[in-house]
Motif scaffolding. Structure first.
Motif, PDB file in Angstrom:
ATOM      1  N   ARG A   1      38.062  37.561  34.845  1.00 53.11           N
ATOM      2  CA  ARG A   1      37.945  38.741  35.712  1.00 53.11           C
ATOM      3  C   ARG A   1      37.089  39.795  35.014  1.00 53.11           C
TER       4      ARG A   1
ATOM      5  N   MET B   1      39.717  43.367  34.852  1.00 53.29           N
ATOM      6  CA  MET B   1      40.648  42.733  33.919  1.00 53.29           C
ATOM      7  C   MET B   1      42.058  43.297  34.093  1.00 53.29           C
ATOM      8  N   ARG B   2      42.140  44.576  34.363  1.00 57.17           N
ATOM      9  CA  ARG B   2      43.437  45.254  34.500  1.00 57.17           C
ATOM     10  C   ARG B   2      43.978  45.184  35.927  1.00 57.17           C
TER      11      ARG B   2
ATOM     12  N   ASN C   1      46.890  32.675  31.784  1.00 58.12           N
ATOM     13  CA  ASN C   1      46.766  34.097  32.119  1.00 58.12           C
ATOM     14  C   ASN C   1      45.640  34.764  31.345  1.00 58.12           C
TER      15      ASN C   1
ATOM     16  N   ARG D   1      42.388  36.417  33.067  1.00 54.12           N
ATOM     17  CA  ARG D   1      42.145  37.845  32.826  1.00 54.12           C
ATOM     18  C   ARG D   1      40.750  38.076  32.244  1.00 54.12           C
ATOM     19  N   TRP D   2      40.350  37.266  31.266  1.00 54.44           N
ATOM     20  CA  TRP D   2      39.034  37.433  30.651  1.00 54.44           C
ATOM     21  C   TRP D   2      37.910  37.065  31.618  1.00 54.44           C
TER      22      TRP D   2
ATOM     23  N   GLU E   1      45.510  43.010  37.597  1.00 57.49           N
ATOM     24  CA  GLU E   1      46.812  42.363  37.759  1.00 57.49           C
ATOM     25  C   GLU E   1      47.680  42.735  36.570  1.00 57.49           C
TER      26      GLU E   1
ATOM     27  N   ILE F   1      50.382  42.704  33.494  1.00 59.38           N
ATOM     28  CA  ILE F   1      50.666  41.743  32.428  1.00 59.38           C
ATOM     29  C   ILE F   1      52.104  41.945  31.970  1.00 59.38           C
TER      30      ILE F   1
END
Length: 169
Positions: free
Chosen positions: A65, A74-75, A58, A62-63, A77, A79
């Motif tokens: 993205r 990054m945000r 994950n 995320r990074w 999706e 968490i």
């Protein structure tokens, strides 16, 4: 170097080789485990081996993205800050490893094709980031390598506590 090679090709290869090595350490640590073993906490920490695989996948996704689209991407999706370190009912170690492998392939492809590892984006606002700071794709890759390496070490401790097996040694 031939005239058609990108001067950063060696750098990209070095970054990906290092990331691949540390991903391999993490994967090696969970070899031969059942789902129950992968979900078991062996220390006072909330960490389990399956949860570490899930978390690292994950984080990497995320990074990456962020590397392409900045803080908003990054945000994009949600968490689960607490659940990301444990295996949920119905999750399997094989499923988590498959998801991690997909993330790794996507990262490797992205790093190979991005036009510039120096591309920067402002970091998201968070207490752990310097206000107004920006990170390049290169810096993001260093962070992913550090994160993967750190959690491979955590995994080694958990595995040794579980059944005495070690990644190294």
């Amino acid at each position: 170097m031939t005239s058609h090679q990108n001067p950063a090709d060696g750098e990209r290869a070095d970054l990906l080789e290092t990331l691949t090595k540390h991903r391999g350490f993490l994967r090696h640590t969970v070899r031969g485990l059942s789902d129950e073993q992968a979900a078991r906490r062996t220390t006072v920490s909330e960490l389990c081996l399956g949860g570490l695989i899930k978390h690292v996948a994950n984080v990497e996704a995320r990074w990456m993205r962020f590397a392409v689209g900045g803080a908003a991407a990054m945000r994009s999706e949600p968490i689960d800050w607490e659940g990301q370190f444990r295996m949920d009912p119905g999750e399997t170690l094989d499923g988590l490893l498959d998801a991690y492998e997909r993330v790794a392939r996507e990262t490797d492809e992205l790093v190979a094709t991005l036009p510039d590892l120096g591309l920067t984006h402002p970091l998201p606002e968070a207490p752990w980031f310097e206000p107004g700071a920006s990170w390049s794709v290169r810096r993001v890759l260093f962070h992913i390598i550090a994160e993967t390496s750190q959690h491979a070490g955590h995994a080694d401790i958990i595995r040794e506590s579980l059944d005495g097996a070690k990644t190294m040694g």
